[in-house]
Design a protein around this motif. Structure first.
Motif: not given
Ligand code: BG6
Length: 467
Positions: A124-149
């Protein structure tokens, strides 16, 4: 049932899984009489191969489950006759249309069940923005990692695909005249400059939620900085490079409010044309304080870069479109030519300029005698004009898409890099927003707020892009 037909396409047919597992399993099903009378197997992959070559490759891994079962060799031959190959790209409609045509020929007008086996790792190719700050970025990473390595996630920062940014490591690590100079001992400051000569017209809705620090600095410019300043990686392998980038990002001090200048463009009439202010865009909320310009000073607290200011400047609606890296070197000890660099910032200094775009080039300013007097020096540029040498420089996205298809991760952002990048910018972004810091207004098409010069001067730096 006799008349039923199945067409099986193995996408990724030249790969290990197809060879070792998929074709042998299909053969076993055939051997056991489980496949319909009419079946066709198509291998599909990017490698060029003939049907015969595919059959030869596949035949090596086919075996009858119980050795010496009668007719085994004959069965293998019959099975292989039903195997075909079509070479194509994974993202090409045209290539899949060709495959469709061949499948139809083999199906001979019969109704067919088509099965596509994607024997390729999903990415999966993901474009920025990867969140707006540390917390929203971590939430995005967590969501992606539910399905992907992690190694299936390709976080794109298209500046890493720009030819001159990629060349940064080549310039530094393959040239003896640069590598030994790459430290606080010889480098006085580093400047990362991004400017565009157009505003956020039409994109105000997106932009207002992010602002220039998140749109350009926290990603594009910081990524360049990490590549520029990292230690020598063990190899050019993706993980080795990204390990070094994370290390340098984690050695940096989070950006401080006093080290940031923010600006926003206001309307300006030039040559009879009225250029709008940022807030004139009707997708931008009234009274928005979102910065369209920022300058910042960042520091790396490690042995190589201690005390060297890394200055960034990024802005929309400025007088020129350009992206460049400027490296200003220290003066020569002993100062035979009475150059007073520390106080007179206008004096000629060695400067390496990596012109990322437009007019891609590398220039090195060296001092020469300007006139009859030995004491008047002037800097001339030694240049490598990429635009002339390379004729055509591919767009960053072309390069990055190809890398993603091939699974090459070197130029994509790993999650720990992203975390480290947000850790540097999140506190100051919060502070800017909580304190409602008013941006310095600058006219559309100008060189940006004067505050950027004061910031640089505090660190004894003069922006190199003033000419
Ligand atoms: C994008 C930003 O990432 O990069 C835009 O969101 C910016 O605001 C763009 O205009 C610049 O890319 P390039 O390749 O045109 O310099």
């Amino acid at each position: 049932k006799d008349e039923s037909t199945v067409s099986i396409t193995v996408v990724g047919a030249s790969g290990d899984l197809a060879k070792k597992k998929i074709f042998p399993a299909l053969f076993a099903l055939y051997y056991e009489g489980c496949l319909p009378k009419h079946f066709t197997i198509f291998g599909y992959a990017r490698s060029k191969m003939t049907d015969a070559e595919l059959r030869n490759m596949v035949s090596k891994t086919l075996a009858c489950r119980i050795d010496k079962r009668e007719n085994c060799g004959e069965k293998i031959d019959q099975f292989l006759k039903r195997c075909f190959y079509h070479s194509g790209q994974y993202d090409s409609q045209e290539n899949f249309a060709e495959l469709d045509k061949k499948l139809k020929e083999h199906e001979g007008g019969r109704v067919s069940n088509r099965l596509f086996y994607l024997s390729i790792p999903p990415k999966v190719i993901v474009e920025k923005p990867f969140g707006r700050d540390s917390d929203s970025s971590a939430a995005l990473t967590k969501a992606l990692k539910q399905y992907l390595e992690e190694d299936q996630i390709f976080r794109i920062d298209h500046y890493l695909g720009k030819e001159l940014v990629e060349n940064l490591s080549v310039l530094r690590f393959s040239n003896l005249i640069f590598e030994p100079l790459w430290s606080r001992q010889y480098i006085r400051n580093v400047q990362l400059i991004f400017s565009e000569d157009f505003g956020t017209e039409g994109r105000g809705g997106y932009f207002d939620n992010y602002g220039i620090l998140r749109d350009i600095m926290q990603n594009h410019l910081l990524q360049i900085l990490a590549l520029f300043a990292m230690e020598t990686p063990v190899s050019l392998d993706a993980e080795d490079i990204r390990n070094e980038k994370v290390k340098v990002l984690r050695s940096m001090r989070p950006l401080q409010l006093e080290d940031v200048v923010v600006g926003q463009y206001k309307s300006h009439t030039k040559g009879g044309v009225a250029y709008p202010a940022y807030i004139d865009d009707n997708t931008v909320p009234k009274g928005s304080l979102t910065p369209t310009f920022a300058a910042a000073a960042l520091f790396i607290d490690n042995a190589r870069w201690d005390g060297v200011p890394f200055l960034m400047k990024a802005g929309k609606a400025l007088h020129k479109k350009r992206a460049e890296i400027r490296v200003q070197f220290r003066h020569v000890p002993g100062n035979l030519y009475n150059q007073n660099f520390e106080t007179d910032l206008d004096q000629a200094t060695n400067e390496l300029i990596i012109r990322v775009q437009p007019d891609e080039a590398i220039d090195l300013k060296i001092n020469n005698k300007q006139g009859p007097s030995n004491n008047i020096l002037n800097a001339n540029e030694l240049g490598v004009p990429f635009v002339d040498i390379r004729k055509e420089i591919p767009d960053a996205y072309e390069r990055l898409l190809l890398d993603a298809i091939e699974g090459e991760r070197r130029l994509f952002i790993r999650s720990d890099e992203l975390d480290a990048a947000w850790a540097l910018f999140t506190p100051v972004l919060k502070e800017l927003e909580e304190k409602n810091i008013i941006p310095e207004y600058y006219p559309y098409g100008s060189r940006g707020p004067v505050g950027a010069h004061y910031l640089a001067a505090r660190y004894n730096v003069r922006w190199g892009d003033l000419g």
